[in-house]
Design a protein around this motif. Sequence first.
Motif, PDB file in Angstrom:
ATOM      1  N   SER A   2       0.826  -1.209   0.000  1.00 46.27           N
ATOM      2  CA  SER A   2       0.000   0.000   0.000  1.00 46.27           C
ATOM      3  C   SER A   2       0.858   1.256   0.000  1.00 46.27           C
ATOM      4  O   SER A   2       1.981   1.263   0.488  1.00 46.27           O
ATOM      5  N   ASP A  29      -2.571   7.726  -0.012  1.00 41.29           N
ATOM      6  CA  ASP A  29      -3.328   8.460  -1.024  1.00 41.29           C
ATOM      7  C   ASP A  29      -3.100   9.969  -0.904  1.00 41.29           C
ATOM      8  O   ASP A  29      -3.588  10.745  -1.719  1.00 41.29           O
ATOM      9  N   SER A  36      -7.847  11.276  -2.502  1.00 38.73           N
ATOM     10  CA  SER A  36      -9.055  10.491  -2.779  1.00 38.73           C
ATOM     11  C   SER A  36     -10.235  11.040  -1.990  1.00 38.73           C
ATOM     12  O   SER A  36     -10.117  12.008  -1.238  1.00 38.73           O
ATOM     13  N   GLY A  71     -11.941   6.699   0.274  1.00 37.30           N
ATOM     14  CA  GLY A  71     -12.262   5.294   0.100  1.00 37.30           C
ATOM     15  C   GLY A  71     -13.685   5.070  -0.365  1.00 37.30           C
ATOM     16  O   GLY A  71     -14.582   5.870  -0.073  1.00 37.30           O
ATOM     17  N   ASP A  96     -10.419   5.314  -4.792  1.00 37.57           N
ATOM     18  CA  ASP A  96      -9.236   4.500  -4.519  1.00 37.57           C
ATOM     19  C   ASP A  96      -8.423   4.357  -5.796  1.00 37.57           C
ATOM     20  O   ASP A  96      -8.911   4.651  -6.890  1.00 37.57           O
ATOM     21  N   ASP A 123      -3.981   2.001  -2.581  1.00 37.73           N
ATOM     22  CA  ASP A 123      -3.902   3.103  -1.630  1.00 37.73           C
ATOM     23  C   ASP A 123      -4.172   2.593  -0.223  1.00 37.73           C
ATOM     24  O   ASP A 123      -4.697   1.489  -0.034  1.00 37.73           O
ATOM     25  N   LYS A 133      -6.311   3.178   1.869  1.00 39.45           N
ATOM     26  CA  LYS A 133      -7.706   2.997   2.265  1.00 39.45           C
ATOM     27  C   LYS A 133      -8.257   1.667   1.744  1.00 39.45           C
ATOM     28  O   LYS A 133      -9.398   1.315   1.995  1.00 39.45           O
ATOM     29  N   LEU A 134      -7.421   0.945   0.978  1.00 40.23           N
ATOM     30  CA  LEU A 134      -7.864  -0.288   0.339  1.00 40.23           C
ATOM     31  C   LEU A 134      -6.787  -1.353   0.508  1.00 40.23           C
ATOM     32  O   LEU A 134      -6.395  -2.029  -0.435  1.00 40.23           O
TER      33      LEU A 134
END
Length: 581
Positions: free
Chosen positions: A137, A140, A144, A147, A260, A367, A369-370
């Motif tokens: 990861s 971001d 973004s 998310g 994302d 990113d 968040k993912l």
Amino acid sequence: MDAQGRGRADNIDPADQWVLNPNTGEYELRLGPPAPQSSVPGPRRSGARETGRRPGDRTAAPGQGQGRGPGGEIPAQRRRRGEPEQPVRGRGRRPAKKKTKAKKALLWTGGSLAFVLVAVSAAGYLYIRHLNGNITSVSDDGASTGGFRTDQAINILLIGTDKRTGSGNEGYGDTGSVGHADTNILLHVAKDRSNATALSIPRDLIVDVPDCPTQQPDGSTKVIPGTQGVRFNTSLGQDGRTPSCTMRTVTELTGVTPDDFMVADFNAVKTLTEAVGGVEICLAKDIDDPDSHLKLPKGKHNISGEQALAFVRTRHSVGFGGDLSRISLQQQFLSALMRKLKGNSTLTSPTKMLKLANAGTEALTVDDKLDSIGKLKDLGLELGKLNLKNMAFTTIPVLDNPAEKVKATVVLNEATAPAVFTAIKNDVSFTAVQKKKQQQKKDAEAGRLKGTKSDPSAVRVRILNGGADTGMAQKALEWLQNDKGVLKSENAGNAAAGVKLSKTTLEYAPDQADQARELASLLGLAGAQLKPGESVTNSQGLPAMTLTLGKDFQGPGESLSAPPKAPDVDKSTADEVKCAS
């Protein structure tokens, strides 16, 4: 195998660990216990997790590198998720044929040159929890939306780089490349999941790259200066830019902020096609491209590995021989890959699913968040609701750069591109989606605009700023009073704390419907933006409507209505079988 497999032979296929229990008639997943973890950072082979980390740690231990190699593919802080403290054990029943569709969950991942699907069943998910450590990861950097959300439309930026990593890639890409944004797709999934649009962004499109605040390996933030009038692909890698900068560039270009991003290099196409046993493509003519190393006669072929990579890299032997022709080829390839992954032969095979899960997570950079299998699974469940016939592929409308004698780059087609961006922002389908409930909803929303309208002088409204630029509420007030005669209007300041609307809304009581229709006509509001509800009391103690300006409000006089249908542009759908020519 990840770090949890240390102590076992590396050549053990994870799929071979599914064992039939004769007592229960069920397939059980047998995993050995994890090896003891050391707190001292040490050498690690490619694809293994770092040691000396607690589950959930978000920073590397001292002495551990943040990049992938000496050159640093993406010069920003990155991590591998930590080890589970307990060995993962699971047991699952092979899906019954009659229930296969109900148990399918399609997990979408980034592709080396676009995006791919990873299929995961309920039983498979028990196994791949431990594959969190495969996922890399990158921050971001605030570029973004924070998310994706399951109750909103989804926008995923998928980036394929030209970085040469891993064995067998010596003949591909630019030597020493830092990994530019070579292939780019903005994937938009409708809020109701009835349709999706994959918008390809040409790498040679001339754009302005904005200033990009970027997290550095030491945790500090550096603002990388923007550049004007450059190729889109320089939004990644160039001058130390990370995927978050590509995300900002997409937002500046299209007006759509991605939720994302996913990034992968050449290895993704090779490993993922091998994991599913290849995909079927069709050629309308013989192809012999020495640059991409693809040599195939016309007709249908099942391709995987090196041959699949050569196919998506080919450009000189198809179409007009440029990057736009290659984009069309890549879209055909992705459609074929989706059809393969939707097929029962992939989704009902534990061996294929486990190999695919491992290959997909190894191929990804996402990113922050993912950054877990759980989040990817949730995204996959949303995307798995799509029907391939309602999945459209198209490309940003462009023109040859008029400033060049030798055509090497393209510029935005200002006559048609804005309409494409507007359709995506307003969740308008590029396919003929026919749904009874959806049509009933549209009819009901359109009905709010039908009927008598009051005189502007009778319209009483309070204006709130709920996401528009600072000062827009006052500008809207002045425009309504001075230009439109809506004198009974007032600026009520900002909406409640935390209220940030993407769409401007007008709330009104039933007896204010005629006022609402008049104000909607003046502002260009769509029926979906009118919200029957309750009136509020204005500063004079009289009932009034509430107009809340969202991010879509660009200024007085600018229509806020969504287009009734998407513009007529070249496109294809994922269920179509096309032959490259």
